[in-house]
Design an enzyme around this catalytic site. Structure first.
Site, mmCIF file in Angstrom:
data_model
loop_
_atom_site.group_PDB
_atom_site.id
_atom_site.type_symbol
_atom_site.label_atom_id
_atom_site.label_comp_id
_atom_site.label_asym_id
_atom_site.label_seq_id
_atom_site.Cartn_x
_atom_site.Cartn_y
_atom_site.Cartn_z
ATOM 1 N N THR A 147 -5.349 -18.239 1.590
ATOM 2 C CA THR A 147 -6.355 -17.224 1.245
ATOM 3 C C THR A 147 -5.967 -16.400 0.015
ATOM 4 O O THR A 147 -6.820 -15.751 -0.590
ATOM 5 C CB THR A 147 -6.577 -16.227 2.407
ATOM 6 O OG1 THR A 147 -5.335 -15.586 2.698
ATOM 7 C CG2 THR A 147 -7.087 -16.935 3.654
ATOM 8 N N CYS A 207 -0.854 -9.045 3.871
ATOM 9 C CA CYS A 207 -1.182 -8.078 4.925
ATOM 10 C C CYS A 207 0.054 -7.352 5.445
ATOM 11 O O CYS A 207 1.174 -7.811 5.257
ATOM 12 C CB CYS A 207 -1.799 -8.811 6.122
ATOM 13 S SG CYS A 207 -3.445 -9.434 5.832
ATOM 14 N N CYS A 259 -1.755 -6.173 10.864
ATOM 15 C CA CYS A 259 -3.151 -6.486 10.541
ATOM 16 C C CYS A 259 -3.824 -7.271 11.670
ATOM 17 O O CYS A 259 -3.256 -8.197 12.240
ATOM 18 C CB CYS A 259 -3.246 -7.275 9.237
ATOM 19 S SG CYS A 259 -4.955 -7.520 8.724
ATOM 20 N N ARG A 260 -5.058 -6.862 11.983
ATOM 21 C CA ARG A 260 -5.791 -7.476 13.087
ATOM 22 C C ARG A 260 -6.588 -8.704 12.645
ATOM 23 O O ARG A 260 -7.359 -9.259 13.436
ATOM 24 C CB ARG A 260 -6.745 -6.450 13.708
ATOM 25 C CG ARG A 260 -6.030 -5.283 14.359
ATOM 26 C CD ARG A 260 -5.572 -5.631 15.765
ATOM 27 N NE ARG A 260 -4.602 -4.650 16.265
ATOM 28 C CZ ARG A 260 -4.053 -4.714 17.452
ATOM 29 N NH1 ARG A 260 -4.313 -5.729 18.259
ATOM 30 N NH2 ARG A 260 -3.186 -3.804 17.843
ATOM 31 N N ARG A 312 -3.330 -10.821 -3.386
ATOM 32 C CA ARG A 312 -4.128 -9.602 -3.409
ATOM 33 C C ARG A 312 -3.979 -8.878 -2.065
ATOM 34 O O ARG A 312 -3.795 -9.535 -1.031
ATOM 35 C CB ARG A 312 -5.610 -9.940 -3.643
ATOM 36 C CG ARG A 312 -5.956 -10.292 -5.086
ATOM 37 C CD ARG A 312 -7.419 -10.704 -5.211
ATOM 38 N NE ARG A 312 -7.676 -12.015 -4.576
ATOM 39 C CZ ARG A 312 -8.473 -12.185 -3.514
ATOM 40 N NH1 ARG A 312 -9.115 -11.163 -2.966
ATOM 41 N NH2 ARG A 312 -8.661 -13.395 -3.001
ATOM 42 N N CYS A 317 -4.919 -7.103 1.309
ATOM 43 C CA CYS A 317 -5.980 -7.253 2.305
ATOM 44 C C CYS A 317 -6.798 -5.974 2.360
ATOM 45 O O CYS A 317 -6.242 -4.871 2.352
ATOM 46 C CB CYS A 317 -5.351 -7.539 3.672
ATOM 47 S SG CYS A 317 -6.459 -7.364 5.058
ATOM 48 N N CYS A 357 -6.306 -4.167 6.243
ATOM 49 C CA CYS A 357 -5.124 -3.381 6.646
ATOM 50 C C CYS A 357 -4.534 -2.541 5.511
ATOM 51 O O CYS A 357 -3.612 -1.762 5.729
ATOM 52 C CB CYS A 357 -4.054 -4.293 7.248
ATOM 53 S SG CYS A 357 -3.345 -5.451 6.057
#
Ligand SMILES: [Zn+2]
Length: 354
Positions: A34, A38, A42-43, A67, A69, A72
């Site tokens: 991706t 994070c 992070c969820r 990059r 997130c 979070c």
């Protein structure tokens, strides 16, 4: 929590699987597929372990092309780090301040409620903000003492106030703690210097909080022993040249006393004694009071004997002018540093130098 935690691939992966907020701020994970990194807590959907790599800082992750997130927000400090940073900021504010800062003001500056701030500060730093401030000030004073040209400079540049009135307000918080004093000044370092004046030899002794003793005598050799007797467990050190200005100022004051003495004093005594000494400090050069009159001024007319005792244990010759208290019959009366010397002091004040 230490930085050595979460330093293996397994412990890190475990933290990510458990959304462990304990690991926040200690490492970040990035997902190759991706391009996003994070916080461990992070969820977002758990990635495939094979696609994960770890970074110690956001900068490292971004340098590798990832990059942050949006969910979070890894660039925002973690809660723990954020609070620690606030407390560190508060410490810096205290250190840079010339005077003590009110709790409410400090708390506002770091965006915490005073109550919460006080609790967090004590938990993280181990002492209260006020204690931190006074320790820092006294440490700064000690440091300045060895680097400043004179102790006067040291006192002024430490934020102890350049006037007597500014100092008076702070006196209580600056004086040696009564408990320390009662222990014979155990663990206290006292620096002293000697000089000659019209009334014999004078010793000036100071703690890092102010002048704690000024004594007069005929013989320079016996004076350090007199100070040591007052503070039996203190470490007495002879001063170097840095003390010269302080001693000169004290000698000048003894030779021609003014109404107020501007250097900080580390005054030690019971509440009653301090009350007596405060009245004595109001007696102007050239004036005298009887022990009875001092007792009356204190609103304790029957405490004449106690007043005399408080005068007898005064440690700050001339600066606390116990020589201006005479016996009722108009006789000079007793003086810790010799009644002859008391007479000389009183005579010199009758005829002030213009
Ligand atoms: Zn995230």
């Amino acid at each position: 929590m230490t930085l050595t935690q979460f330093n293996t691939d397994d412990t890190r992966w475990n933290a990510v699987c458990n959304n462990s907020s304990d690991a926040d701020g200690l490492f970040y994970y990035a997902v190759i597929t991706t391009g996003i990194y994070c916080r461990p807590s992070c969820r977002s959907k758990l990635p495939n372990r094979d696609n994960v790599e770890y970074f110690i800082s956001c900068n490292d992750a971004e340098a590798a092309g990832y990059r942050a997130c949006k969910r979070c927000k890894p660039t925002a400090l973690s809660k723990v780090k954020e609070i620690e940073q606030k407390i560190i900021d508060a410490c810096r504010i205290i250190e840079q301040s010339e005077t003590s800062i009110k709790l409410e003001k400090l708390a506002t500056q770091v965006h915490l409620s005073p109550y919460h701030f006080h609790r967090l500060f004590k938990k993280i730093v181990g002492i209260t903000p006020k204690q931190y401030g006074s320790r820092h000030q006294s440490r700064r004073f000690q440091t300045n003492l060895t680097t400043s040209a004179s102790i006067t400079d040291a006192i002024y540049s430490s934020g102890y106030g350049s006037s007597g009135s500014a100092y008076d307000k702070k006196r209580d918080q600056l004086a040696m703690k009564p408990k320390v004093y009662r222990s014979g000044a155990d663990g206290v370092t006292i620096t002293y210097g000697l000089a000659q004046c019209s009334f014999g030899w004078v010793i000036v002794a100071a703690t890092d909080r102010g002048i704690c003793a000024i004594e007069l005598g005929d013989d320079a050799k016996t004076l350090p022993g007199q100070v040591q007797a007052r503070f039996p467990n203190a470490q007495l050190n002879k001063a170097d040249m840095g003390f010269k200005t302080l001693i000169e100022e004290v000698v000048e004051f003894i030779e021609s006393p003014k109404d107020t003495f501007h250097l900080p004093l580390d005054i030690q005594g019971t509440a009653f004694q301090q009350q007596v000494w405060e009245v004595l400090r109001q007696i102007k050069p050239g004036e005298t009071l009887s022990y009875t009159e001092v007792a009356e001024r204190m609103g304790k007319p029957k405490a004449v004997r106690a007043v005399a005792s408080a005068c007898a244990v005064n440690k700050l010759a001339v600066v606390i002018p116990c020589h201006r208290v005479i016996s009722k019959a108009g006789k000079t009366g007793e003086y810790r540093w010799g009644s002859k010397r008391k007479k000389m002091l009183l005579e010199s004040e009758q005829d002030p130098v213009e």
